[in-house]
Design a protein around this motif. Structure first.
Motif, PDB file in Angstrom:
ATOM      1  N   ARG A  10       0.822  -1.213   0.000  1.00  0.00           N
ATOM      2  CA  ARG A  10       0.000   0.000   0.000  1.00  0.00           C
ATOM      3  C   ARG A  10       0.852   1.257   0.000  1.00  0.00           C
ATOM      4  O   ARG A  10       0.499   2.280  -0.601  1.00  0.00           O
ATOM      5  N   ALA A  11       2.004   1.175   0.676  1.00  0.00           N
ATOM      6  CA  ALA A  11       2.865   2.355   0.810  1.00  0.00           C
ATOM      7  C   ALA A  11       3.739   2.596  -0.411  1.00  0.00           C
ATOM      8  O   ALA A  11       4.409   3.634  -0.501  1.00  0.00           O
ATOM      9  N   ILE A  12       3.753   1.654  -1.344  1.00  0.00           N
ATOM     10  CA  ILE A  12       4.579   1.785  -2.548  1.00  0.00           C
ATOM     11  C   ILE A  12       3.660   2.166  -3.710  1.00  0.00           C
ATOM     12  O   ILE A  12       2.684   1.457  -4.000  1.00  0.00           O
ATOM     13  N   PRO A  13       3.914   3.296  -4.364  1.00  0.00           N
ATOM     14  CA  PRO A  13       3.008   3.784  -5.423  1.00  0.00           C
ATOM     15  C   PRO A  13       2.657   2.747  -6.479  1.00  0.00           C
ATOM     16  O   PRO A  13       1.514   2.672  -6.935  1.00  0.00           O
ATOM     17  N   SER A  14       3.625   1.921  -6.864  1.00  0.00           N
ATOM     18  CA  SER A  14       3.375   0.911  -7.900  1.00  0.00           C
ATOM     19  C   SER A  14       2.590  -0.287  -7.378  1.00  0.00           C
ATOM     20  O   SER A  14       2.079  -1.084  -8.163  1.00  0.00           O
ATOM     21  N   GLY A  15       2.508  -0.415  -6.061  1.00  0.00           N
ATOM     22  CA  GLY A  15       1.824  -1.549  -5.470  1.00  0.00           C
ATOM     23  C   GLY A  15       2.636  -2.829  -5.492  1.00  0.00           C
ATOM     24  O   GLY A  15       2.125  -3.905  -5.171  1.00  0.00           O
ATOM     25  N   GLU A  16       3.898  -2.732  -5.849  1.00  0.00           N
ATOM     26  CA  GLU A  16       4.763  -3.905  -5.892  1.00  0.00           C
ATOM     27  C   GLU A  16       5.291  -4.237  -4.488  1.00  0.00           C
ATOM     28  O   GLU A  16       5.092  -3.469  -3.545  1.00  0.00           O
ATOM     29  N   CYS A  17       5.978  -5.368  -4.378  1.00  0.00           N
ATOM     30  CA  CYS A  17       6.597  -5.743  -3.105  1.00  0.00           C
ATOM     31  C   CYS A  17       7.810  -4.863  -2.820  1.00  0.00           C
ATOM     32  O   CYS A  17       8.439  -4.325  -3.742  1.00  0.00           O
TER      33      CYS A  17
ATOM     34  N   PHE B  40      -5.745  -2.053  -1.230  1.00  0.00           N
ATOM     35  CA  PHE B  40      -5.334  -3.417  -0.891  1.00  0.00           C
ATOM     36  C   PHE B  40      -5.942  -3.886   0.433  1.00  0.00           C
ATOM     37  O   PHE B  40      -5.451  -4.827   1.054  1.00  0.00           O
ATOM     38  N   ASN B  41      -7.022  -3.216   0.869  1.00  0.00           N
ATOM     39  CA  ASN B  41      -7.648  -3.533   2.161  1.00  0.00           C
ATOM     40  C   ASN B  41      -6.635  -3.431   3.304  1.00  0.00           C
ATOM     41  O   ASN B  41      -6.762  -4.127   4.322  1.00  0.00           O
ATOM     42  N   ALA B  42      -5.646  -2.558   3.112  1.00  0.00           N
ATOM     43  CA  ALA B  42      -4.527  -2.502   4.059  1.00  0.00           C
ATOM     44  C   ALA B  42      -4.367  -1.145   4.729  1.00  0.00           C
ATOM     45  O   ALA B  42      -3.352  -0.882   5.374  1.00  0.00           O
ATOM     46  N   GLU B  43      -5.362  -0.290   4.622  1.00  0.00           N
ATOM     47  CA  GLU B  43      -5.264   1.025   5.255  1.00  0.00           C
ATOM     48  C   GLU B  43      -5.749   1.003   6.697  1.00  0.00           C
ATOM     49  O   GLU B  43      -5.554   1.961   7.442  1.00  0.00           O
ATOM     50  N   SER B  44      -6.379  -0.087   7.084  1.00  0.00           N
ATOM     51  CA  SER B  44      -6.777  -0.261   8.489  1.00  0.00           C
ATOM     52  C   SER B  44      -6.659  -1.726   8.836  1.00  0.00           C
ATOM     53  O   SER B  44      -6.576  -2.591   7.964  1.00  0.00           O
TER      54      SER B  44
END
Length: 361
Positions: free
Chosen positions: A228-235, A300-304
């Motif tokens: 979530r913290a990476i703009p591209s959404g990659e690992c 990514f359902n990862a903001e909370s």
């Protein structure tokens, strides 16, 4: 007085005989002792003050029998539960802080605590450190030896399994605070973790442990909260490389201890390799989503985190991640079942081989 003493001696002799029988009469280990972080916790953090690093609320446990939030950071069982099932236990031994009867200790205990790490500084004030987990275990050994005698207790413990899933939070914490720009800092961290972990394992060996199962670090850089913290959404591949570095160092520690300590044996589970294979062909293993969390909100359902107010997916067995950090029970089942017999993903022996008291290696 003499009659009472005779009864006490008889009770001690009977207890010792029972323990010897448990340790010898079956190829399945008599007890399991578990140490580590949220990937192994089955409810110890429920008993800690405050509301941090806990999972004793919905929607956690939605797929656990009865739909109960037990304190597992999962929609159901975790990896320890599935290993225990393979060893003919119903599930993981109970959380140490939940144990109220002495007899419950005779089949093991789970000391793992969400948020903890190898280093005491990791998870301070919100979890039980690995060093403290080992101190709690030491209390059990003292009690056990006073109850059945040193010889019977040592035999019992030498047949038991000691399972570890740790190091993840140490690396995640380091990455969050410092990033991974400095190779020297990374080397120092891995060296510190390896040395500390080696001392911790040796402490347990000195307390009677002989059989160790160690889960390696996963692809930490791919957890939804980091994507979530990476703009591209990659690992975060630099964190994945740190995970691999940690795994290599852990294997070296285990090999060193097995080479120098009589009777020390182990099974190292190559979690990173299992996940890599699954990622290359997820549908083969029943997964349709390796990126997003099943339970949460936002990107990514990862903001909370997975709270009672969060949304959650209906096809949970098809999701690799349950929440922004932890796997679903489907993922845990796959990893543990693979490790139990999968020679390609364990070294030097499988968990099944390690547990077999007849085997010599």
């Amino acid at each position: 007085m003499q009659g009472k003493m005779g009864l006490l001696l008889l009770a001690a002799a009977f207890s010792a005989a029972v323990f010897m029988q448990m340790a010898v009469a079956t190829n399945v280990v008599p007890a399991i002792y578990v140490f580590g972080d949220s990937t192994a916790d089955v409810g110890n953090n429920n008993f800690l003050p405050g509301n941090q690093a806990k999972a004793n609320f919905a929607h956690n446990g939605i797929d656990f029998p009865g739909g109960t939030p037990t304190g597992r950071f999962s929609n159901g069982y975790n990896g320890i539960d599935y290993l225990a099932k393979k060893l003919r236990f119903k599930k993981s031994p109970p959380a140490y802080l939940s144990i109220t009867r002495e007899a419950m200790l005779y089949r093991g205990a789970n000391f793992a605590s969400g948020g903890s790490g190898i280093l005491d500084a990791t998870g301070r004030n919100i979890s039980i450190s690995l060093n403290q987990q080992i101190k709690d275990y030491e209390e059990i050994t003292r009690h056990l030896k006073s109850r059945v005698g040193a010889t019977a207790a040592d035999r019992f413990l030498s047949k038991s399994l000691f399972i570890f899933s740790t190091g993840n939070n140490d690396m995640l914490g380091f990455y969050t605070v410092f990033g991974l720009k400095n190779a020297t800092q990374q080397d120092l961290l891995i060296g510190q973790l390896a040395n500390q972990f080696k001392n911790q394992l040796q402490t347990l060996y000195n307390l009677g442990a002989r059989k160790f199962v160690v889960f390696g670090a996963s692809r930490l850089g791919c957890v939804p909260t980091l994507r979530r913290a990476i703009p591209s959404g990659e690992c975060a591949e630099d964190l994945n490389k740190l995970s691999q570095q940690f795994n290599k160092a852990t294997e070296a520690v285990l090999h060193s201890l097995a080479s120098t300590l009589k009777g020390f044996s182990y099974s190292f589970i190559k979690v990173y390799d299992i996940i890599s294979v699954v990622s290359s062909n997820p549908t083969k293993y029943g997964f349709t989503d390796l990126v997003s969390a099943c339970c949460g909100s936002g990107k990514f359902n990862a903001e909370s985190s997975c709270t009672p107010n969060a949304t959650y997916c209906s096809n949970r067995d098809q999701y690799f991640y349950w929440d922004r950090l932890h796997p679903t029970q489907a993922t845990s089942r796959l990893i543990s079942n693979t490790a139990f017999r999968g020679r390609k993903y364990t070294t030097p022996v499988t968990v099944e081989q390690l547990a077999d008291s007849r085997r010599r290696y």
